[in-house]
Motif scaffolding. Structure first.
Motif, PDB file in Angstrom:
ATOM      1  N   LYS A 161       0.844  -1.207   0.000  1.00 48.54           N
ATOM      2  CA  LYS A 161       0.000   0.000   0.000  1.00 48.54           C
ATOM      3  C   LYS A 161       0.873   1.248   0.000  1.00 48.54           C
ATOM      4  O   LYS A 161       0.599   2.221  -0.727  1.00 48.54           O
ATOM      5  N   VAL A 162       1.951   1.226   0.784  1.00 50.93           N
ATOM      6  CA  VAL A 162       2.875   2.361   0.851  1.00 50.93           C
ATOM      7  C   VAL A 162       3.531   2.607  -0.496  1.00 50.93           C
ATOM      8  O   VAL A 162       3.626   3.743  -0.968  1.00 50.93           O
TER       9      VAL A 162
ATOM     10  N   VAL B  45       2.766  10.668  13.317  1.00 53.69           N
ATOM     11  CA  VAL B  45       2.543  11.132  11.948  1.00 53.69           C
ATOM     12  C   VAL B  45       3.799  11.086  11.078  1.00 53.69           C
ATOM     13  O   VAL B  45       3.774  10.551   9.960  1.00 53.69           O
ATOM     14  N   GLY B  46       4.905  11.656  11.587  1.00 55.94           N
ATOM     15  CA  GLY B  46       6.107  11.834  10.772  1.00 55.94           C
ATOM     16  C   GLY B  46       6.605  10.592  10.069  1.00 55.94           C
ATOM     17  O   GLY B  46       6.882  10.623   8.855  1.00 55.94           O
TER      18      GLY B  46
ATOM     19  N   GLY C 241       8.342   9.637   6.209  1.00 57.66           N
ATOM     20  CA  GLY C 241       9.177   8.463   6.029  1.00 57.66           C
ATOM     21  C   GLY C 241       8.646   7.522   4.971  1.00 57.66           C
ATOM     22  O   GLY C 241       9.238   7.349   3.905  1.00 57.66           O
ATOM     23  N   ASP C 242       7.476   6.910   5.236  1.00 58.98           N
ATOM     24  CA  ASP C 242       6.912   5.926   4.303  1.00 58.98           C
ATOM     25  C   ASP C 242       6.525   6.553   2.968  1.00 58.98           C
ATOM     26  O   ASP C 242       6.845   6.011   1.896  1.00 58.98           O
TER      27      ASP C 242
ATOM     28  N   LYS D  66      -4.288   6.946   7.664  1.00 56.76           N
ATOM     29  CA  LYS D  66      -3.534   8.162   7.350  1.00 56.76           C
ATOM     30  C   LYS D  66      -3.220   8.219   5.854  1.00 56.76           C
ATOM     31  O   LYS D  66      -3.374   9.259   5.200  1.00 56.76           O
ATOM     32  N   ILE D  67      -2.756   7.090   5.325  1.00 61.94           N
ATOM     33  CA  ILE D  67      -2.427   7.041   3.896  1.00 61.94           C
ATOM     34  C   ILE D  67      -3.667   7.315   3.051  1.00 61.94           C
ATOM     35  O   ILE D  67      -3.619   8.074   2.075  1.00 61.94           O
ATOM     36  N   ASP D  68      -4.802   6.708   3.432  1.00 65.09           N
ATOM     37  CA  ASP D  68      -6.050   6.945   2.689  1.00 65.09           C
ATOM     38  C   ASP D  68      -6.413   8.422   2.695  1.00 65.09           C
ATOM     39  O   ASP D  68      -6.827   8.991   1.673  1.00 65.09           O
ATOM     40  N   ASP D  69      -6.290   9.074   3.862  1.00 59.24           N
ATOM     41  CA  ASP D  69      -6.626  10.494   3.969  1.00 59.24           C
ATOM     42  C   ASP D  69      -5.702  11.348   3.106  1.00 59.24           C
ATOM     43  O   ASP D  69      -6.149  12.266   2.401  1.00 59.24           O
ATOM     44  N   ILE D  70      -4.417  11.055   3.163  1.00 56.79           N
ATOM     45  CA  ILE D  70      -3.439  11.838   2.383  1.00 56.79           C
ATOM     46  C   ILE D  70      -3.728  11.696   0.888  1.00 56.79           C
ATOM     47  O   ILE D  70      -3.695  12.686   0.141  1.00 56.79           O
ATOM     48  N   LEU D  71      -4.017  10.490   0.452  1.00 50.61           N
ATOM     49  CA  LEU D  71      -4.330  10.289  -0.964  1.00 50.61           C
ATOM     50  C   LEU D  71      -5.627  11.014  -1.346  1.00 50.61           C
ATOM     51  O   LEU D  71      -5.718  11.598  -2.438  1.00 50.61           O
TER      52      LEU D  71
END
Length: 424
Positions: free
Chosen positions: A283-284, A320-321, A326-327, A415-420
């Motif tokens: 996913k990352v 978060v960071g 990072g990822d 978090k990843i879903d929100d950022i995307l």
């Protein structure tokens, strides 16, 4: 014509030969067979040391061969001297380079291989602990049990029992890890201000308010055991350890993979960890590739806002960071790194906020200090806030508090879903 062979270190050679000489008088045919195999293995190593084709091999390839040897022979006696000799390094040099490559000292690495194999045998067989200990290379059951408990947090017997039956666990603020492993907790933690972790979808699970010092377990929802992380002292949850078996996960939150492995060990779900981590890393990779095409070096920052504080989260540590920077490889605004340095988070004043000219701002609201409903949002009405470039451009994104203020593979996936959703 005789051939001269050398062995390094010579003391190790003498030790091995002396052991084999003491055993050769036995009349037991199995011991004789083992002795023959051990001699052949030793002689093979001697020939490898003196093979001229190996003289040009670099130390890294020799160390890789040494690691393969450990994986293939973990259940046999292994000494650091023998391993070092096979790579033509001194013991100290071998140990140093081995740790640089694997992150572990040689014998710690050997024991890790043995303990991981023992977990498989505990899951798949009904063998006695004595037999499993012998099978994986430990000298006796008691030493094996002690090392296993140090490694997994529970005894081999409890590990086997948890693996084979459904367990009732209460894991306050570790529910993310428990649920990721396919186990529903018997209770879910709740906070009088923050509420419950709605992102986990556990609405049907009874709540336990960790902020209430008089809270007790209802008999119908009493857990078989409790799983706690380093934050348990904040809620005084160790008060239950005398009535309910309690296990502790001591890893730092950023090392969520280790927390997942430890939780899996306690729950007897170690076979699921690899797939869970692999799915997250895939996913990352996909998200990082997509964001790299969309963000084009735009800078990002994350703020946690309450009625009394503006908190800026750092780059390398914290909730978060490690995910955002990072990822996913997003670019922090220069002041994020400059101000936070190695800290997880810092408080900033409104006049400092005016300098934070990040292209994109992610924010979440913490109502813990709010006296009146919505008081945590008063910052949005200030001049300092309205003058921020991200605010003017409409590049401010509000996200769910508890899914972002948490560690765990489910939380990080959210978090990843929100950022995307906001940036891709």
């Amino acid at each position: 014509m005789p051939i001269e062979l050398s062995y390094n270190p010579w003391s190790s050679c003498l030790e091995v030969l002396d052991q084999m000489l003491r055993q050769q008088e036995t009349s037991d045919w199995l011991t004789q067979w083992d002795l023959q195999l051990r001699f052949q293995e030793w002689f093979r190593g001697l020939l490898q040391q003196n093979d001229p084709r190996n003289t040009c091999q670099d130390h890294r390839s020799l160390l890789q061969r040494s690691i393969r040897y450990i994986r293939d022979h973990y259940n046999q006696p292994i000494t650091v001297d023998e391993l070092a000799a096979d790579t033509r390094l001194t013991r100290s040099s071998y140990t140093r380079q081995f740790k640089e490559m694997t992150g572990k000292l040689p014998l710690d690495y050997v024991n890790t291989i043995r303990l991981e194999r023992s977990k498989q045998l505990l899951q798949l067989t009904d063998d006695r602990l004595h037999d499993i200990a012998q099978n994986v290379g430990f000298s006796n059951e008691y030493y094996f049990s002690r090392r296993f408990k140090q490694y997994a947090g529970i005894s081999p017997g409890v590990y086997r029992r948890h693996y084979r039956q459904e367990v009732r666990v209460f894991a306050p603020y570790l529910e993310d890890f428990v649920l990721a492993l396919g186990v529903e907790p018997v209770l879910q933690s709740a906070h009088h201000s923050w509420g419950k972790q709605r992102y986990l979808g556990l609405d049907h699970i009874p709540e336990f308010d960790v902020t209430r010092q008089d809270a007790i377990f209802n008999e119908s929802h009493k857990p078989d055991f409790i799983l706690l992380n380093a934050g348990h002292t904040r809620w005084n949850l160790e008060r239950f350890k005398h009535t309910v078996p309690t296990f502790y996960v001591n890893h730092q939150g950023e090392d969520w993979r280790s927390i997942l492995r430890s939780t899996a060990d306690v729950l007897g779900k170690g076979n699921r960890v690899w797939d869970i981590v692999g799915t997250y890393e895939e996913k990352v990779r996909e998200a990082k590739d997509l964001l790299a095409r969309c963000t084009q070096g735009k800078t990002v920052a994350f703020l946690r806002i309450s009625a009394t504080q503006i908190v800026l989260y750092g780059v390398k540590h914290g909730y978060v960071g490690p995910v955002m920077y990072g990822d996913l490889g997003l670019t922090p605004h220069p002041l994020v790194q400059q101000w936070t340095k190695e800290e997880r988070r810092i408080d900033i004043r409104p006049e400092h906020l005016a300098q934070l000219h990040a292209d994109h701002l992610f924010i979440t609201f913490d109502n813990v200090d709010s006296v009146m409903h919505g008081e945590e949002r008063k910052l949005l009405d200030t001049t300092e806030w309205k003058q921020l470039p991200a605010v003017k451009r409409g590049h401010v994104y509000e996200v769910d508090f508890l899914s972002w203020m948490n560690y765990g593979v489910i939380s990080h996936g959210k978090k990843i879903d929100d950022i995307l959703r906001f940036m891709a």
